[in-house]
Design a protein around this motif. Structure first.
Motif, PDB file in Angstrom:
ATOM      1  N   PRO B 203       0.807  -1.225   0.000  1.00  0.00           N
ATOM      2  CA  PRO B 203       0.000   0.000   0.000  1.00  0.00           C
ATOM      3  C   PRO B 203       0.844   1.280   0.000  1.00  0.00           C
ATOM      4  CG  PRO B 203      -0.090  -1.071   2.151  1.00  0.00           C
ATOM      5  CD  PRO B 203       0.719  -1.969   1.271  1.00  0.00           C
ATOM      6  N   LEU B 204       2.049   1.185   0.556  1.00  0.00           N
ATOM      7  CA  LEU B 204       2.914   2.363   0.606  1.00  0.00           C
ATOM      8  C   LEU B 204       4.291   2.000   0.052  1.00  0.00           C
ATOM      9  CD1 LEU B 204       2.219   3.471   4.319  1.00  0.00           C
ATOM     10  CD2 LEU B 204       0.939   4.155   2.300  1.00  0.00           C
ATOM     11  N   ILE B 205       4.817   2.852  -0.802  1.00  0.00           N
ATOM     12  CA  ILE B 205       6.138   2.582  -1.384  1.00  0.00           C
ATOM     13  C   ILE B 205       7.010   3.832  -1.308  1.00  0.00           C
ATOM     14  CG2 ILE B 205       7.373   2.108  -3.556  1.00  0.00           C
ATOM     15  CD1 ILE B 205       5.125   0.212  -4.329  1.00  0.00           C
ATOM     16  N   VAL B 206       8.226   3.646  -0.817  1.00  0.00           N
ATOM     17  CA  VAL B 206       9.247   4.685  -0.907  1.00  0.00           C
ATOM     18  C   VAL B 206      10.222   4.228  -1.986  1.00  0.00           C
ATOM     19  CG1 VAL B 206      11.210   5.767   0.266  1.00  0.00           C
ATOM     20  CG2 VAL B 206       9.044   5.481   1.482  1.00  0.00           C
ATOM     21  N   LEU B 224      13.263   5.964   6.269  1.00  0.00           N
ATOM     22  CA  LEU B 224      11.972   6.600   5.978  1.00  0.00           C
ATOM     23  C   LEU B 224      10.906   5.536   5.719  1.00  0.00           C
ATOM     24  CD1 LEU B 224      10.254   9.124   5.458  1.00  0.00           C
ATOM     25  CD2 LEU B 224      11.024   9.079   3.079  1.00  0.00           C
ATOM     26  N   ALA B 225      11.270   4.532   4.913  1.00  0.00           N
ATOM     27  CA  ALA B 225      10.331   3.445   4.625  1.00  0.00           C
ATOM     28  C   ALA B 225       9.922   2.755   5.918  1.00  0.00           C
ATOM     29  CB  ALA B 225      10.958   2.447   3.645  1.00  0.00           C
ATOM     30  N   GLY B 226      10.892   2.576   6.818  1.00  0.00           N
ATOM     31  CA  GLY B 226      10.618   1.931   8.101  1.00  0.00           C
ATOM     32  C   GLY B 226       9.616   2.719   8.928  1.00  0.00           C
ATOM     33  N   VAL B 227       9.824   4.014   9.006  1.00  0.00           N
ATOM     34  CA  VAL B 227       8.932   4.870   9.797  1.00  0.00           C
ATOM     35  C   VAL B 227       7.522   4.867   9.213  1.00  0.00           C
ATOM     36  CG1 VAL B 227       8.489   7.243  10.541  1.00  0.00           C
ATOM     37  CG2 VAL B 227      10.802   6.337  10.607  1.00  0.00           C
ATOM     38  N   LEU B 228       7.439   4.897   7.887  1.00  0.00           N
ATOM     39  CA  LEU B 228       6.127   4.953   7.232  1.00  0.00           C
ATOM     40  C   LEU B 228       5.456   3.583   7.146  1.00  0.00           C
ATOM     41  CD1 LEU B 228       6.955   7.311   4.201  1.00  0.00           C
ATOM     42  CD2 LEU B 228       5.722   7.933   6.288  1.00  0.00           C
ATOM     43  N   GLY B 229       6.235   2.525   7.338  1.00  0.00           N
ATOM     44  CA  GLY B 229       5.717   1.175   7.118  1.00  0.00           C
ATOM     45  C   GLY B 229       5.572   0.876   5.639  1.00  0.00           C
ATOM     46  N   ALA B 312      14.366  15.420   7.842  1.00  0.00           N
ATOM     47  CA  ALA B 312      13.282  16.186   8.467  1.00  0.00           C
ATOM     48  C   ALA B 312      11.969  15.411   8.381  1.00  0.00           C
ATOM     49  CB  ALA B 312      13.153  17.542   7.777  1.00  0.00           C
ATOM     50  N   LEU B 313      11.789  14.747   7.252  1.00  0.00           N
ATOM     51  CA  LEU B 313      10.567  13.968   7.036  1.00  0.00           C
ATOM     52  C   LEU B 313      10.501  12.769   7.987  1.00  0.00           C
ATOM     53  CD1 LEU B 313       8.126  14.017   5.181  1.00  0.00           C
ATOM     54  CD2 LEU B 313       9.423  12.725   3.486  1.00  0.00           C
ATOM     55  N   ILE B 314      11.634  12.121   8.192  1.00  0.00           N
ATOM     56  CA  ILE B 314      11.684  10.983   9.113  1.00  0.00           C
ATOM     57  C   ILE B 314      11.271  11.442  10.509  1.00  0.00           C
ATOM     58  CG2 ILE B 314      13.245   9.351  10.274  1.00  0.00           C
ATOM     59  CD1 ILE B 314      14.850   9.290   7.576  1.00  0.00           C
ATOM     60  N   ALA B 315      11.822  12.604  10.921  1.00  0.00           N
ATOM     61  CA  ALA B 315      11.521  13.137  12.257  1.00  0.00           C
ATOM     62  C   ALA B 315      10.033  13.474  12.382  1.00  0.00           C
ATOM     63  CB  ALA B 315      12.380  14.374  12.515  1.00  0.00           C
ATOM     64  N   GLU B 316       9.488  14.148  11.348  1.00  0.00           N
ATOM     65  CA  GLU B 316       8.073  14.549  11.374  1.00  0.00           C
ATOM     66  C   GLU B 316       7.147  13.338  11.368  1.00  0.00           C
ATOM     67  OE1 GLU B 316       6.320  17.313  11.684  1.00  0.00           O
ATOM     68  OE2 GLU B 316       8.100  18.560  11.979  1.00  0.00           O
ATOM     69  N   LYS B 319       7.098  11.625  14.657  1.00  0.00           N
ATOM     70  CA  LYS B 319       6.322  12.421  15.602  1.00  0.00           C
ATOM     71  C   LYS B 319       4.821  12.163  15.384  1.00  0.00           C
ATOM     72  CE  LYS B 319       6.974  16.900  15.323  1.00  0.00           C
ATOM     73  NZ  LYS B 319       7.678  18.182  15.222  1.00  0.00           N
ATOM     74  N   ALA B 320       4.411  12.160  14.117  1.00  0.00           N
ATOM     75  CA  ALA B 320       2.992  11.992  13.779  1.00  0.00           C
ATOM     76  C   ALA B 320       2.493  10.606  14.156  1.00  0.00           C
ATOM     77  CB  ALA B 320       2.790  12.241  12.286  1.00  0.00           C
ATOM     78  N   LYS B 321       3.388   9.641  14.100  1.00  0.00           N
ATOM     79  CA  LYS B 321       2.985   8.248  14.363  1.00  0.00           C
ATOM     80  C   LYS B 321       2.898   7.958  15.845  1.00  0.00           C
ATOM     81  CE  LYS B 321       3.107   5.397  10.525  1.00  0.00           C
ATOM     82  NZ  LYS B 321       3.191   4.000  10.133  1.00  0.00           N
ATOM     83  N   SER B 322       3.665   8.729  16.640  1.00  0.00           N
ATOM     84  CA  SER B 322       3.730   8.397  18.065  1.00  0.00           C
ATOM     85  C   SER B 322       2.534   8.976  18.825  1.00  0.00           C
ATOM     86  CB  SER B 322       5.035   8.894  18.664  1.00  0.00           C
ATOM     87  OG  SER B 322       5.058  10.302  18.580  1.00  0.00           O
TER      88      SER B 322
END
Lengths: 256, 322
Positions: B203-206, B224-229, B312-316, B319-322
């Motif tokens: 469903p999600l691809i980096v 980044l892929a890890g954080v986004l799943g 910056a995206l990884i950090a954001e 944050k959004a996921k936690s």
């Protein structure tokens, strides 16, 4: 085995292009140039075949005087000699008359194998090798990943779509168009650069080859492509851009 | 000379290449009678499928020497048909197969093929064909010289669902072919890897491209892929370098994907890549070049240095996921 490699000089891949005032071609001021990447792979394949089977690699390049730097690079990497079809107005030639021009130069060499890249990074019609084969009456195969040379014949690995491949056998001489990434490109060594200076570059003109420009399809206008989709550009510092994107991903795309 | 001839493509499995139908739709949209041709051995089923659309005629070129595709066989068979039919416009789908024989066929007829066309415009008696140059960064309008015109059409430039249905007669013909004129001997197609990663189900691809510069920088994309799943994918040059396995390649020579989110990092968007991902529901592009073709298909774009934006995206995202 005599291997002819047709290569082209193109503007560097990461160039920023502007259309010229007449709207017919790019503004060539301040551009840097390089060997068309797929042609660099064709050269690499040719050099490897020579290392395995012996013989000679001849670089063939049609281009303005400035294309000599691409030719010198090919010689520095290991091509034995080169033919430069020098012409400042190659844009006047359509793909067919350009193919005839290359064919005229190739015919005089009677090579066992002709290699070229599968397409160019500038015009990108992806046809030169195939046209060359038809004009010369030779068999061809395109989008080649690997070349095996057997007695009087070739067995090549063609790339098909969607992750499929196919082996094809064909007689020699033949024309093959080589895919990028088919092998690892070598760098020119210092010794190679030095030796290149002593190698022969034969300069010929299109009229000498008996070929005149033809306009089977005329490029009337060059322009920036129209955007089909409205891209929302996220502005600001990297942190602001990242925050804006995460906001979109969370609330609009619902991907988080 | 009159009418349009569309050369449809038979797949190795005997089906119809889906780009054939887009090419047919492009022809139907023009104000001229359209015929289609399919060549092969036992091309009847594919011909029957073409006959379900409103056309003048479907030609099935049947010959044992066409059992397997070869450039020499295709060229000879189609040249034979074109000589009989004398169309004013011959259209091909711009597939790997057409790239292999269409320039040869046009050359045999002393004509120029305009390849990878994205738009056809009628101007008075003539047509103007638009195609991309410089890796999709610029568009060029080509006016073919009077006479028979040959053009191949880019994937995704026309919509097959615009096809007008109908009932078309099929004419089966046996072209004059000689075994000696077919010089290529093809072996059976094969796949290299077993494809353990099914990107089409993600469903999600980096995805990363040339802009990632070095293998060690992949770690950034992986994080980044890890954080986004998300699954990690790449454009061709990255896989060619061996930085990611070929099975993670998206594009015409790799997988075709249509995830909910496709986040392209440092991918310029050559057409070979775009055809593999432009069906994605949301495309985000991060690239330093504002003119990169990837922005043509992107919903959201960030023009900037991915090495600044991605951390910056990884950090954001964390944050959004936690």
């Amino acid at each position: 085995m005599k291997i002819l490699v047709a290569l082209k000089q193109v503007p560097a891949r990461d160039s920023l292009f502007k259309v010229d005032a007449a709207g017919r071609w790019i503004d060539t001021a301040d551009l840097s140039y390089e060997i068309n990447e797929p042609d660099a792979y064709a050269l690499e394949s040719g050099l490897r075949l020579k290392e395995q089977h012996g013989g000679e690699v001849v670089a063939l390049c049609a281009g303005p005087e400035g294309a000599a730097s691409a030719i010198r690079e090919a010689l520095a990497k290991g091509a034995d000699r080169a033919i430069h079809i020098q012409d400042d107005n190659l844009l006047a030639y359509d793909s067919l008359s350009l193919g005839r021009m290359l064919a005229a130069a190739a015919r005089a060499e009677a090579p066992d194998l002709i290699l070229t890249g599968l397409q160019s990074d500038d015009i990108g019609s992806g046809q030169t090798g195939v046209i060359l084969a038809e004009v010369l009456g030779l068999p061809h195969a395109t989008i080649i990943m690997d070349i095996e040379v057997h007695d009087g014949a070739l067995r090549v690995k063609r790339e098909l779509e969607d992750g499929w491949f196919q082996h094809v056998a064909l007689p020699r001489p033949a024309v093959l168009t080589v895919q990028s990434g088919s092998s690892k490109l070598r760098y020119a060594t210092l010794m190679g650069i030095k030796k290149a200076k002593t190698k022969e570059i034969k300069v010929v003109s299109a009229p000498e080859l008996g070929v005149a420009p033809e306009a089977g399809a005329v490029l009337e206008r060059l322009s920036l492509p129209e955007r089909t989709k409205r891209t929302v550009l996220l502005e600001g510092t990297p942190e602001q851009q990242a925050a804006a994107l995460v906001e979109k991903l969370k609330h609009e795309v619902r991907a988080l | 000379m009159s009418g349009i001839l569309v050369v449809a493509e038979l797949t190795a499995q005997g089906g119809l290449h889906k780009l054939s139908l887009e090419t047919l739709a492009a022809a139907q949209a023009m104000d001229a009678p359209v015929s289609a041709v399919v060549f092969g051995q036992n091309a009847g089923e594919a011909a029957a499928r073409l006959a379900r659309y409103r056309l003048e005629k479907v030609f099935a070129l049947d010959h044992e020497l066409l059992a397997q595709y070869t450039a020499d066989g295709a060229t000879a068979a189609l040249d034979w048909l074109i000589e009989r039919v004398q169309p004013e416009l011959v259209l091909f789908p711009h597939t790997y197969q057409a790239r292999d024989y269409a320039p040869k066929l046009a050359t045999r007829r002393g004509r120029v093929l305009v390849s990878d066309v994205i738009a056809i415009q009628k101007q008075a008696q003539a047509i103007v064909l638009r195609r991309q140059l410089f890796q999709g960064k610029l568009a060029g309008d080509y006016r073919p010289a009077p006479g028979m015109v040959f053009a191949s059409l880019q994937a995704g430039a026309w919509r097959a669902d615009a096809l007008i249905p109908g009932e078309t007669p099929i004419e089966t013909l046996t072209p004059e072919l000689a075994a000696a004129e077919i010089r290529q001997q093809p072996e059976a197609p094969f796949r290299e890897s077993s494809r353990e990663v099914d990107l089409s189900a993600a469903p999600l691809i980096v995805a990363v491209g040339r802009g990632i510069k070095e293998e060690s920088n992949l770690e950034l994309a992986r994080e980044l892929a890890g954080v986004l799943g998300a699954e990690l994918a790449a454009s061709r040059p990255v896989c060619d370098n061996g930085w990611l396995p070929m099975e993670r390649q998206v594009g015409s020579s790799g997988q075709t994907v249509a995830p909910k989110l496709y986040l392209a990092l440092g991918i310029s968007g050559a057409i070979q890549h775009l055809v593999g991902m432009k069906g994605s529901q949301c495309i985000v592009a991060i690239n330093k070049d504002p003119d990169a073709p990837i922005f043509e298909v992107a919903d959201y774009g960030i023009v900037g240095d991915l090495f600044e934006v991605v951390p910056a995206l990884i950090a954001e995202a964390a944050k959004a996921k936690s």
